[in-house]
Design a protein around this motif. Structure first.
Motif, PDB file in Angstrom:
ATOM      1  N   ALA A  12     -17.390 -35.348  24.098  1.00  0.00           N
ATOM      2  CA  ALA A  12     -16.381 -35.357  25.173  1.00  0.00           C
ATOM      3  C   ALA A  12     -15.220 -36.308  24.907  1.00  0.00           C
ATOM      4  CB  ALA A  12     -17.046 -35.725  26.502  1.00  0.00           C
ATOM      5  N   ALA A  15     -11.254 -35.006  19.960  1.00  0.00           N
ATOM      6  CA  ALA A  15     -10.054 -34.177  20.133  1.00  0.00           C
ATOM      7  C   ALA A  15     -10.426 -32.826  20.753  1.00  0.00           C
ATOM      8  CB  ALA A  15      -9.375 -33.972  18.775  1.00  0.00           C
ATOM      9  N   LEU A  59     -25.620 -38.871  24.494  1.00  0.00           N
ATOM     10  CA  LEU A  59     -26.254 -37.584  24.188  1.00  0.00           C
ATOM     11  C   LEU A  59     -27.753 -37.748  23.910  1.00  0.00           C
ATOM     12  CD1 LEU A  59     -26.255 -34.571  23.204  1.00  0.00           C
ATOM     13  CD2 LEU A  59     -25.561 -35.455  20.962  1.00  0.00           C
ATOM     14  N   GLY A  76     -21.429 -31.117  12.773  1.00  0.00           N
ATOM     15  CA  GLY A  76     -22.580 -30.311  12.403  1.00  0.00           C
ATOM     16  C   GLY A  76     -23.903 -31.067  12.488  1.00  0.00           C
ATOM     17  N   ARG A 101     -23.337 -21.159  11.630  1.00  0.00           N
ATOM     18  CA  ARG A 101     -22.492 -19.986  11.369  1.00  0.00           C
ATOM     19  C   ARG A 101     -23.115 -18.968  10.406  1.00  0.00           C
ATOM     20  NH1 ARG A 101     -17.004 -23.580  10.872  1.00  0.00           N
ATOM     21  NH2 ARG A 101     -16.740 -23.902  13.108  1.00  0.00           N
ATOM     22  N   PRO A 130     -16.719 -19.273  14.748  1.00  0.00           N
ATOM     23  CA  PRO A 130     -16.241 -19.563  13.391  1.00  0.00           C
ATOM     24  C   PRO A 130     -15.245 -20.710  13.356  1.00  0.00           C
ATOM     25  CG  PRO A 130     -15.891 -17.241  13.984  1.00  0.00           C
ATOM     26  CD  PRO A 130     -16.225 -17.983  15.233  1.00  0.00           C
ATOM     27  N   ASN A 131     -14.870 -21.068  12.139  1.00  0.00           N
ATOM     28  CA  ASN A 131     -13.781 -22.024  11.928  1.00  0.00           C
ATOM     29  C   ASN A 131     -12.528 -21.546  12.673  1.00  0.00           C
ATOM     30  OD1 ASN A 131     -11.243 -22.432   9.933  1.00  0.00           O
ATOM     31  ND2 ASN A 131     -12.535 -24.222   9.966  1.00  0.00           N
TER      32      ASN A 131
HETATM   33  N1  LIG Z   1     -14.583 -24.026  15.967  1.00  0.00           N
HETATM   34  C1  LIG Z   1     -13.388 -24.553  16.065  1.00  0.00           C
HETATM   35  O1  LIG Z   1     -12.420 -23.885  16.366  1.00  0.00           O
HETATM   36  C2  LIG Z   1     -13.204 -26.031  15.833  1.00  0.00           C
HETATM   37  C3  LIG Z   1     -11.930 -26.578  15.820  1.00  0.00           C
HETATM   38  C4  LIG Z   1     -11.779 -27.917  15.594  1.00  0.00           C
HETATM   39  C5  LIG Z   1     -12.921 -28.699  15.397  1.00  0.00           C
HETATM   40  N2  LIG Z   1     -14.151 -28.127  15.419  1.00  0.00           N
HETATM   41  C6  LIG Z   1     -15.359 -28.931  15.220  1.00  0.00           C
HETATM   42  O2  LIG Z   1     -15.576 -29.731  16.368  1.00  0.00           O
HETATM   43  C7  LIG Z   1     -16.220 -30.949  15.997  1.00  0.00           C
HETATM   44  C8  LIG Z   1     -15.483 -32.147  16.597  1.00  0.00           C
HETATM   45  O3  LIG Z   1     -14.146 -32.194  16.137  1.00  0.00           O
HETATM   46  P1  LIG Z   1     -13.097 -33.232  16.749  1.00  0.00           P
HETATM   47  O4  LIG Z   1     -11.820 -32.927  16.072  1.00  0.00           O
HETATM   48  O5  LIG Z   1     -13.138 -33.237  18.245  1.00  0.00           O
HETATM   49  O6  LIG Z   1     -13.692 -34.648  16.214  1.00  0.00           O
HETATM   50  P2  LIG Z   1     -13.423 -36.118  16.789  1.00  0.00           P
HETATM   51  O7  LIG Z   1     -12.114 -36.211  17.477  1.00  0.00           O
HETATM   52  O8  LIG Z   1     -13.679 -37.029  15.629  1.00  0.00           O
HETATM   53  O9  LIG Z   1     -14.580 -36.327  17.897  1.00  0.00           O
HETATM   54  C9  LIG Z   1     -15.933 -36.406  17.549  1.00  0.00           C
HETATM   55  C10 LIG Z   1     -16.760 -36.431  18.824  1.00  0.00           C
HETATM   56  O10 LIG Z   1     -18.147 -36.375  18.472  1.00  0.00           O
HETATM   57  C11 LIG Z   1     -18.827 -37.461  19.088  1.00  0.00           C
HETATM   58  N3  LIG Z   1     -19.946 -37.903  18.254  1.00  0.00           N
HETATM   59  C12 LIG Z   1     -19.921 -38.287  16.969  1.00  0.00           C
HETATM   60  N4  LIG Z   1     -21.164 -38.654  16.556  1.00  0.00           N
HETATM   61  C13 LIG Z   1     -21.976 -38.477  17.618  1.00  0.00           C
HETATM   62  C14 LIG Z   1     -23.367 -38.666  17.837  1.00  0.00           C
HETATM   63  N5  LIG Z   1     -24.191 -39.121  16.875  1.00  0.00           N
HETATM   64  N6  LIG Z   1     -23.883 -38.380  19.064  1.00  0.00           N
HETATM   65  C15 LIG Z   1     -23.075 -37.928  20.054  1.00  0.00           C
HETATM   66  N7  LIG Z   1     -21.751 -37.723  19.897  1.00  0.00           N
HETATM   67  C16 LIG Z   1     -21.200 -37.994  18.697  1.00  0.00           C
HETATM   68  C17 LIG Z   1     -17.775 -38.528  19.209  1.00  0.00           C
HETATM   69  O11 LIG Z   1     -18.209 -39.463  20.190  1.00  0.00           O
HETATM   70  P3  LIG Z   1     -17.855 -41.043  20.082  1.00  0.00           P
HETATM   71  O12 LIG Z   1     -16.468 -41.184  20.671  1.00  0.00           O
HETATM   72  O13 LIG Z   1     -18.911 -41.682  20.914  1.00  0.00           O
HETATM   73  O14 LIG Z   1     -17.909 -41.415  18.641  1.00  0.00           O
HETATM   74  C18 LIG Z   1     -16.580 -37.700  19.650  1.00  0.00           C
HETATM   75  O15 LIG Z   1     -16.684 -37.396  21.022  1.00  0.00           O
HETATM   76  C19 LIG Z   1     -16.297 -30.911  14.468  1.00  0.00           C
HETATM   77  O16 LIG Z   1     -17.576 -30.412  14.101  1.00  0.00           O
HETATM   78  C20 LIG Z   1     -15.243 -29.909  14.082  1.00  0.00           C
HETATM   79  O17 LIG Z   1     -15.514 -29.297  12.847  1.00  0.00           O
HETATM   80  C21 LIG Z   1     -14.307 -26.820  15.646  1.00  0.00           C
END
Ligand SMILES: NC(=O)c1ccc[n+]([C@@H]2O[C@H](COP(=O)([O-])OP(=O)(O)OC[C@H]3O[C@@H](n4cnc5c(N)ncnc54)[C@H](OP(=O)(O)O)[C@@H]3O)[C@@H](O)[C@H]2O)c1
Length: 218
Positions: A12, A15, A59, A76, A101, A130-131
């Motif tokens: 949450a 990004a 979590l 992941g 996926r 997907p991506n």
């Molecule tokens: N399918 C799609 O279209 C799409 C698009 C973009 C991204 N994604 C995927 O979405 C994911 C997140 O991307 P993002 O850009 O939002 O990354 P980000 O800005 O780095 O945010 C990561 C989030 O994950 C949390 N987190 C990390 N380690 C954790 C843990 N051990 N337990 C619980 N929460 C944890 C972080 O919490 P803290 O603040 O507490 O560290 C933060 O809320 C990635 O897997 C990315 O590949 C998917």
């Protein structure tokens, strides 16, 4: 009264997670209770939702039987550890990471392309997506494929730093200030400075010569 759902957003503070919460509010999705979840680092902080401040929970401590829907975007490895458990607790997980996926028993869904596959979620209570580059490409290509049978696609993507998460967005912001002050930035998230620059590859190269991000589109 229309049906309402208790929704967990995993990641949450990230990004993607922050944007999901914003969109749930904008679209007036029928959320009864929102549970923003992140790591222990963020537990106790809060997010804003429908004018209320909601406390972020850890979590690892959360009981998913309190929810009907879980939106997972914390990477992941986090999905690997928690999504199946959430599904077993009765929560339907929509997973945004790359973790599920390629599994035959978990549907990989783009609603505009193969919405019918959603029904297979019942195997594990998980729906993968997907991506992001793949999703938008397929939405455009599906109607063409339906009439013309596409056999090969050559793809170039031009991606924003937001795709690398909140640390990358902060790095771009900080580097812009440093460069405008006439100094040289020290990169941390990317291998080279990203401000006022374009990097011609994303993620690490694999043995086959493609990067991990490129392979996510295959
Ligand atoms: N399918 C799609 O279209 C799409 C698009 C973009 C991204 N994604 C995927 O979405 C994911 C997140 O991307 P993002 O850009 O939002 O990354 P980000 O800005 O780095 O945010 C990561 C989030 O994950 C949390 N987190 C990390 N380690 C954790 C843990 N051990 N337990 C619980 N929460 C944890 C972080 O919490 P803290 O603040 O507490 O560290 C933060 O809320 C990635 O897997 C990315 O590949 C998917």
């Amino acid at each position: 009264m229309s049906k309402q759902f208790d929704v967990a957003v995993v990641g949450a503070t990230g990004a993607v997670g922050a944007t999901m919460i914003k969109i749930l509010e904008e679209r007036q999705f029928p959320v009864r209770h929102l549970y923003p979840l992140a790591s222990a680092r963020s537990a106790g902080k809060s997010v804003q939702f429908r004018g209320e401040s909601i406390v972020i929970q850890d979590l690892a401590e959360f009981d998913f039987s309190r929810t009907q829907i879980g939106l997972f975007s914390a990477g992941g490895s986090v999905s690997r550890e928690f999504a199946l458990k959430a599904g077993q607790a009765g929560c339907i997980v929509i997973d945004n990471t790359s973790e599920f996926r390629y599994r035959d028993d978990i549907p990989l869904v783009v609603p505009e392309v193969n919405a019918h596959a959603i029904s297979e979620y019942k195997n594990h209570n998980i729906i993968a997506n997907p991506n992001c580059s793949t999703i938008q490409m397929l939405v455009a290509l599906k109607p063409i494929h339906d009439v013309a049978d596409i056999s090969r696609i050559n793809v170039c993507t031009y991606q924003a730093v937001s795709g690398s998460g909140k640390r990358a967005i902060e790095e771009l912001y900080e580097q812009c200030k440093v460069i405008l002050d006439g100094e040289q930035p020290v990169p941390e998230v990317y291998p080279k400075p990203i401000a006022f620059n374009v990097l011609p590859h994303i993620d690490t190269f694999q043995e086959n010569g493609y990067t991990r991000e490129e392979m996510k589109m295959v």
